[in-house]
Design an enzyme around this catalytic site. Sequence first.
Site, short mmCIF file in Angstrom:
data_model
loop_
_atom_site.label_atom_id
_atom_site.label_comp_id
_atom_site.label_asym_id
_atom_site.label_seq_id
_atom_site.Cartn_x
_atom_site.Cartn_y
_atom_site.Cartn_z
CE LYS A 1 6.50 -1.76 8.48
NZ LYS A 1 5.22 -1.18 8.01
CG ASP B 1 7.24 1.46 6.52
OD1 ASP B 1 6.00 1.45 6.67
OD2 ASP B 1 7.99 2.09 7.29
P1 NDP Z 1 8.71 7.61 2.58
O1 NDP Z 1 10.07 7.12 2.82
O2 NDP Z 1 8.17 7.66 1.20
O3 NDP Z 1 8.53 9.06 3.20
C1 NDP Z 1 8.80 9.30 4.56
C2 NDP Z 1 8.64 10.77 4.84
O4 NDP Z 1 8.70 11.00 6.24
C3 NDP Z 1 9.74 11.62 4.23
O5 NDP Z 1 9.22 12.89 3.96
C4 NDP Z 1 10.77 11.65 5.36
O6 NDP Z 1 11.66 12.75 5.29
C5 NDP Z 1 9.88 11.76 6.55
N1 NDP Z 1 10.56 11.15 7.71
C6 NDP Z 1 10.94 9.86 7.85
N2 NDP Z 1 11.54 9.66 9.02
C7 NDP Z 1 11.55 10.84 9.62
C8 NDP Z 1 12.03 11.28 10.88
N3 NDP Z 1 12.64 10.44 11.72
N4 NDP Z 1 11.85 12.59 11.19
C9 NDP Z 1 11.24 13.44 10.32
N5 NDP Z 1 10.76 13.07 9.13
C10 NDP Z 1 10.92 11.81 8.80
O7 NDP Z 1 7.77 6.71 3.51
P2 NDP Z 1 6.18 6.50 3.45
O8 NDP Z 1 5.51 7.71 2.94
O9 NDP Z 1 5.94 5.21 2.79
O10 NDP Z 1 5.85 6.29 5.00
C11 NDP Z 1 5.44 7.36 5.86
C12 NDP Z 1 4.70 6.78 7.05
O11 NDP Z 1 3.55 6.06 6.61
C13 NDP Z 1 5.50 5.79 7.90
O12 NDP Z 1 5.08 5.90 9.25
C14 NDP Z 1 5.05 4.43 7.35
O13 NDP Z 1 5.23 3.41 8.30
C15 NDP Z 1 3.58 4.73 7.11
N6 NDP Z 1 2.89 3.84 6.18
C16 NDP Z 1 3.36 3.62 4.92
C17 NDP Z 1 2.66 2.81 4.07
C18 NDP Z 1 3.07 2.59 2.65
O14 NDP Z 1 2.37 1.88 1.94
N7 NDP Z 1 4.17 3.16 2.17
C19 NDP Z 1 1.43 2.13 4.48
C20 NDP Z 1 0.98 2.49 5.82
C21 NDP Z 1 1.72 3.30 6.60
P3 NDP Z 1 13.16 12.52 4.72
O15 NDP Z 1 12.99 12.38 3.25
O16 NDP Z 1 13.91 13.74 5.13
O17 NDP Z 1 13.68 11.28 5.38
O1 2IT Z 2 2.61 0.02 7.34
C1 2IT Z 2 2.11 -0.53 6.35
O2 2IT Z 2 0.96 -0.96 6.36
C2 2IT Z 2 2.94 -0.66 5.14
N1 2IT Z 2 4.08 -0.17 5.12
C3 2IT Z 2 2.43 -1.42 3.94
C4 2IT Z 2 2.55 -2.90 4.14
C5 2IT Z 2 2.23 -3.74 2.94
O3 2IT Z 2 2.47 -4.95 3.05
O4 2IT Z 2 1.73 -3.23 1.94
#
Ligand code: NDP
Ligand code: 2IT
Length: 451
Positions: free
Chosen positions: A124, A164
């Site tokens: 990461k 992420d």
């Molecule tokens: P994005 O940046 O697309 O979206 C994040 C969302 O969460 C936004 O709505 C953001 O609001 C909100 N957010 C982030 N930080 C905070 C905080 N500290 N307090 C309140 N709200 C918060 O990210 P993803 O959708 O990609 O990721 C969301 C979660 O999923 C994370 O935990 C990530 O690690 C996990 N994840 C992502 C994967 C991927 O493929 N993208 C895969 C597996 C897990 P704002 O816009 O106001 O910041």
């Molecule tokens: O938390 C996760 O699994 C991710 N943000 C996606 C990682 C990846 O390599 O696709």
Amino acid sequence: MAPNQILENVKKRNPNEPEFIQAAQEVIESLTPVLEKNPELVRLKILERTLEPERLISFRVTWLDDKGEVQINRGYRVQMNSAIGPYKGGLRFHPSVTPSVLKFLAYEQIFKNALTGIPMGGGKGGSDFDPKGKSENEIMKFCQAFMGELARHIDHRTDVPAGDIGVGGREIGYLFGAYKKIKNEFTGVLTGKGIGWGGSLIRTEATGYGLIYFAENMLQNVGDSLKGKTCLVSGSGNVAQYAIEKINQMGGKAVTASDSSGFIYDEGGIAGDKLEFLKDLKNNRRGRIKEYADQFKGSTYHEADANADHNELWTIKADCAFPCATQNEINEKDANNIVKGGIKLLGEGANMPTTIEGINVIIDNGVMYSPGKASNAGGVATSGMEMMQNYMGQNWTSEEVDSKLQGIMKNIHDTCLAAANEYGKPGNYMAGANIAGFLKVANAMKAQGVI
Ligand code: NDP
Ligand code: 2IT
């Protein structure tokens, strides 16, 4: 060493890293029955070895903002474990990024990636850079400066980052362009690339879709389904948007979404034009979620209260809850509210969104619970499929990728249940995910010797 001693050592060795300690504690506690059955793993200190990053790279990122002012950020890559494949895991750009946050994410990624069945190690990275309010030009400048250093440490056979929080298709484009220019080679060194330059169909949707496929498997296992279920979703980014889309496709109804400023509640369901509005708001206009409630009468906006001891979102009565924003967004009080609100299933889309106390409340009250490392693995699994297509020089159709994704989520589901059963924790997906993921990595580490 006994599991409680291992945890004490982790606390001592990583004193200012609460998120990493939390992620480690959950895994260590789940593995007690495994270590009792496998003295060889204890002798070889396999669990202790997984808790130490193979490499932790920290670097300065300097860049010029639109006013010509020098900006300084911190960049990192945690190369946690490469026993079963090249390091693989996302990059997070958010002001809350610290070595502790990235180590917890990299630690969970080891076991998540093992569960996918695709040969990928755990990693990461990211930066404390805050993309909010930055111009297009500043985002590009930052990505180029960040890759200027990261490029020395990654390669398509060594370490393959992805997105992420704060890193989506736009940032992957700039990062990829910078890498290609520095190395003068076109390889699948990042995943989440655009369609037409090495990206895979369905990668954008994969985490959210996979989460809901996983939940459907859990419900089917007890003779139920998502059809007609009302669902709470937090977040409004990549994972939340496609979780909502798939809930709708499965005949359920998603009634909430949030960002860091607050949440919206739409009893009628976030679907059709309303979901398209949300996607445009967040992906193109990069606005705040309040605009949704301004636009659609019948929905309400609730501002976040940083001093409150709970989040009102989790007090809403519903059938399922899908936290898809960030770590520790569900504390013990929220978990109690979730139980009171009649929620029957909590599926984690975010990484570690529930505190350890929260998880205990959820499990003790008989709410079906899936940990992020199992139920959000669809994203990285589809990244794995993107890597395979890059190696083979092929482009698979949406149907092919989606059907493989469904197969992988079902397989992870069944693997978790089988491992939980075998080690005396029937129905406990958390124990099952930790045990099955660990055993796969542990066997590889054992075979490869003390390195
Ligand atoms: P994005 O940046 O697309 O979206 C994040 C969302 O969460 C936004 O709505 C953001 O609001 C909100 N957010 C982030 N930080 C905070 C905080 N500290 N307090 C309140 N709200 C918060 O990210 P993803 O959708 O990609 O990721 C969301 C979660 O999923 C994370 O935990 C990530 O690690 C996990 N994840 C992502 C994967 C991927 O493929 N993208 C895969 C597996 C897990 P704002 O816009 O106001 O910041
Ligand atoms: O938390 C996760 O699994 C991710 N943000 C996606 C990682 C990846 O390599 O696709």
